[in-house]
Design an enzyme around this catalytic site. Structure first.
Site, mmCIF file in Angstrom:
data_model
loop_
_atom_site.group_PDB
_atom_site.id
_atom_site.type_symbol
_atom_site.label_atom_id
_atom_site.label_comp_id
_atom_site.label_asym_id
_atom_site.label_seq_id
_atom_site.Cartn_x
_atom_site.Cartn_y
_atom_site.Cartn_z
ATOM 1 C CE LYS A 229 -2.178 -0.850 3.898
ATOM 2 N NZ LYS A 229 -1.554 -2.116 4.341
ATOM 3 N NE ARG B 104 -4.028 -1.019 10.041
ATOM 4 C CZ ARG B 104 -2.949 -0.485 9.482
ATOM 5 N NH1 ARG B 104 -2.970 0.753 9.065
ATOM 6 N NH2 ARG B 104 -1.856 -1.196 9.338
ATOM 7 N NE ARG C 128 7.411 -2.619 5.923
ATOM 8 C CZ ARG C 128 6.077 -2.640 5.896
ATOM 9 N NH1 ARG C 128 5.429 -2.150 4.862
ATOM 10 N NH2 ARG C 128 5.401 -3.158 6.898
ATOM 11 N NE ARG D 9 6.415 -0.428 9.861
ATOM 12 C CZ ARG D 9 5.209 -0.458 9.292
ATOM 13 N NH1 ARG D 9 5.053 0.061 8.083
ATOM 14 N NH2 ARG D 9 4.189 -0.991 9.911
ATOM 15 N NE ARG E 66 2.148 -4.770 11.262
ATOM 16 C CZ ARG E 66 3.217 -4.601 10.481
ATOM 17 N NH1 ARG E 66 4.364 -5.177 10.788
ATOM 18 N NH2 ARG E 66 3.143 -3.867 9.410
HETATM 19 P P1 AMP Z 1 1.096 0.669 9.016
HETATM 20 O O1 AMP Z 1 2.284 1.536 8.846
HETATM 21 O O2 AMP Z 1 -0.073 1.094 8.193
HETATM 22 O O3 AMP Z 1 1.418 -0.802 8.825
HETATM 23 O O4 AMP Z 1 0.621 0.827 10.547
HETATM 24 C C1 AMP Z 1 1.477 0.482 11.608
HETATM 25 C C2 AMP Z 1 0.697 0.394 12.908
HETATM 26 O O5 AMP Z 1 0.111 1.670 13.190
HETATM 27 C C3 AMP Z 1 -0.473 -0.577 12.918
HETATM 28 O O6 AMP Z 1 -0.081 -1.919 13.180
HETATM 29 C C4 AMP Z 1 -1.323 0.009 14.041
HETATM 30 O O7 AMP Z 1 -0.776 -0.281 15.313
HETATM 31 C C5 AMP Z 1 -1.169 1.513 13.804
HETATM 32 N N1 AMP Z 1 -2.193 2.021 12.876
HETATM 33 C C6 AMP Z 1 -2.001 2.527 11.625
HETATM 34 N N2 AMP Z 1 -3.156 2.900 11.058
HETATM 35 C C7 AMP Z 1 -4.121 2.620 11.964
HETATM 36 C C8 AMP Z 1 -5.534 2.764 11.959
HETATM 37 N N3 AMP Z 1 -6.213 3.251 10.899
HETATM 38 N N4 AMP Z 1 -6.206 2.373 13.076
HETATM 39 C C9 AMP Z 1 -5.573 1.887 14.152
HETATM 40 N N5 AMP Z 1 -4.235 1.703 14.216
HETATM 41 C C10 AMP Z 1 -3.509 2.070 13.129
#
Ligand code: AMP
Length: 213
Positions: free
Chosen positions: A13, A88, A127, A158, A169
């Site tokens: 994404k 999400r 990554r 990360r 996740r």
């Molecule tokens: P990402 O970078 O999109 O993989 O997000 C990393 C982490 O940020 C996720 O595993 C969640 O802990 C938090 N996070 C990101 N977006 C959301 C969202 N829309 N709602 C809740 N937690 C989020």
């Protein structure tokens, strides 16, 4: 033009959002990136967010909604935006609907990136991201390694890209995020695209051609 990317962690994404941002000159809104920026602020809330994100759980709907709403209402997004990682869950999807309605906006394209699970795990665990420009590489599929230089920055990993957190996740994704797919299918704006091992450009071309048609 308002676009939304859906897909499991590591489905690409972020990479696709950045490519589409460059192509159409509309900003990417990544809730993950916004939250990670909060965690490095050193505040008490930042510490709490770091703890939640390191476990692979979601942070509260209120916090992410506040971040997204501020961005979407700003002049930066007057020609459109690309949502990456939000909504999400179904509650976030309804809140987004309400927010957009109040601004007389709507989502025109939802791209669901579908990638086999074994590849997803490799994508996350390998990554690495440049801490300055945000460029994403992968230790399994490129010559870049954690700590290598990228222009003025350096590639970092990360905290949530380890095998244990990634499997958590993925579980949270299938329980909470997958139901959103139907939500957007019913609206008639969903496009499913299949990612694979052949690099991101094919998908970017597919997305651009859907938008142009
Ligand atoms: P990402 O970078 O999109 O993989 O997000 C990393 C982490 O940020 C996720 O595993 C969640 O802990 C938090 N996070 C990101 N977006 C959301 C969202 N829309 N709602 C809740 N937690 C989020």
């Amino acid at each position: 033009m308002n676009i939304l990317f859906l897909g499991a962690p590591g489905s690409g994404k972020g990479t696709q959002s950045k490519n589409i941002e460059n192509k159409f000159n509309i900003p990417q809104i990544s809730t993950g990136d916004l939250l990670r920026a909060e965690t490095s602020s050193g505040s008490e809330m930042g510490q709490e967010l770091k703890r939640i994100m390191s476990s692979g759980q979601f942070v509260s709907d209120d916090i992410v909604l506040q971040l997204v709403s501020k961005k979407i209402s700003s002049s930066e997004c007057e020609n459109g935006f690309i949502l990456d990682g939000f909504p999400r869950n179904l509650s976030q999807a309804s809140s987004l609907d309400e927010l957009l309605k109040s601004l007389e906006l709507s989502i025109e394209y939802v791209f669901l990136i579908d990638v086999p699970t074994d590849l997803i795990i490799k994508r996350c665990v390998g990554r690495i991201t440049c801490d300055t420009c945000g460029k994403i590489e992968n230790e399994f599929f490129s010559d870049f390694r954690e700590g290598d230089k990228c222009g003025d920055g350096v590639f970092v990993k990360r905290v949530d890209d380890n095998e244990e957190t990634v499997s958590n996740r993925l579980k949270v994704y299938s329980e909470q995020t997958e139901p959103i797919i139907n939500f957007y299918k019913k609206k008639g704006v969903l496009h499913r695209i299949i990612g694979g091992e052949d690099g991101p450009q094919r998908l970017t071309d597919e997305i651009i051609s859907i938008i142009k048609n």
